[in-house]
Motif scaffolding. Structure first.
Motif, PDB file in Angstrom:
ATOM      1  N   LEU A   4      -0.773   0.983  -2.152  1.00  0.00           N
ATOM      2  CA  LEU A   4      -0.359   1.864  -1.067  1.00  0.00           C
ATOM      3  C   LEU A   4      -1.611   2.531  -0.502  1.00  0.00           C
ATOM      4  O   LEU A   4      -2.393   3.127  -1.257  1.00  0.00           O
ATOM      5  N   CYS A  22       1.255   4.971   5.871  1.00  0.00           N
ATOM      6  CA  CYS A  22       1.070   4.422   4.533  1.00  0.00           C
ATOM      7  C   CYS A  22       1.383   2.929   4.599  1.00  0.00           C
ATOM      8  O   CYS A  22       2.533   2.543   4.793  1.00  0.00           O
ATOM      9  N   VAL A  24       1.773  -0.671   2.867  1.00  0.00           N
ATOM     10  CA  VAL A  24       2.195  -1.115   1.540  1.00  0.00           C
ATOM     11  C   VAL A  24       1.893  -2.601   1.378  1.00  0.00           C
ATOM     12  O   VAL A  24       2.255  -3.411   2.247  1.00  0.00           O
ATOM     13  N   TYR A  29       8.904  -4.273   0.168  1.00  0.00           N
ATOM     14  CA  TYR A  29       8.949  -2.957   0.784  1.00  0.00           C
ATOM     15  C   TYR A  29      10.330  -2.575   1.298  1.00  0.00           C
ATOM     16  O   TYR A  29      10.784  -1.462   1.103  1.00  0.00           O
ATOM     17  N   MET A  34      10.986   5.091  -0.366  1.00  0.00           N
ATOM     18  CA  MET A  34       9.619   5.538  -0.163  1.00  0.00           C
ATOM     19  C   MET A  34       9.627   7.044   0.064  1.00  0.00           C
ATOM     20  O   MET A  34      10.635   7.600   0.513  1.00  0.00           O
ATOM     21  N   GLY A 117      -0.199   6.065  -3.742  1.00  0.00           N
ATOM     22  CA  GLY A 117      -1.448   5.871  -3.044  1.00  0.00           C
ATOM     23  C   GLY A 117      -2.508   6.854  -3.521  1.00  0.00           C
ATOM     24  O   GLY A 117      -2.243   7.699  -4.381  1.00  0.00           O
TER      25      GLY A 117
END
Length: 126
Positions: A4, A22, A24, A29, A34, A117
């Protein structure tokens, strides 16, 4: 390997706006939930906003009406539109991906998120 990558942070004056992204990689996904979290120095991590696979959202009380979370499944990208920013919004912002489906009530609870992330810094000056 799930990755991420956040972007879009920066410095802004009080009342301003920013849009975080962000990207991915290596993840199915579109199927899963999220979220965005943030952590300021000396404070606990806070759930900002979460979104599930069908677009249902949940927001932390401090950002309701000011922030909007969205996702583009075709681009494998999560967004956070932030408006009416104030100095209390200053923090490192992290995106996270859950390994399973969550009900709306749990979208902003960090314990349910497996992938994170590295974060992007948002600084709001008065």
């Amino acid at each position: 390997q799930v990755q991420l990558v956040e972007s879009g942070g920066g410095s802004v004056q009080s009342g301003g706006s920013l849009r975080l992204s962000c990207a991915v990689f290596g993840y199915i996904y579109s199927d899963f939930c999220m979220a965005w979290f943030r952590q300021a120095p000396g404070k606990e991590r806070e759930g900002v906003a979460g979104i599930n696979s069908v677009g249902r959202t949940n927001y932390g009380d401090s950002v309701k009406g000011r922030f909007t979370i969205s996702r583009d499944n075709a681009k494998n990208t999560l967004y956070l539109q932030m408006t009416s920013l104030n100095p209390e919004d200053t923090a490192m912002y992290y995106c996270a991906a859950a390994a399973y489906i969550l009900s709306t009530a749990y979208l902003t609870r960090s314990v349910y998120y497996k992938y994170w992330g590295q974060g992007t810094q948002v600084t709001v000056s008065s």
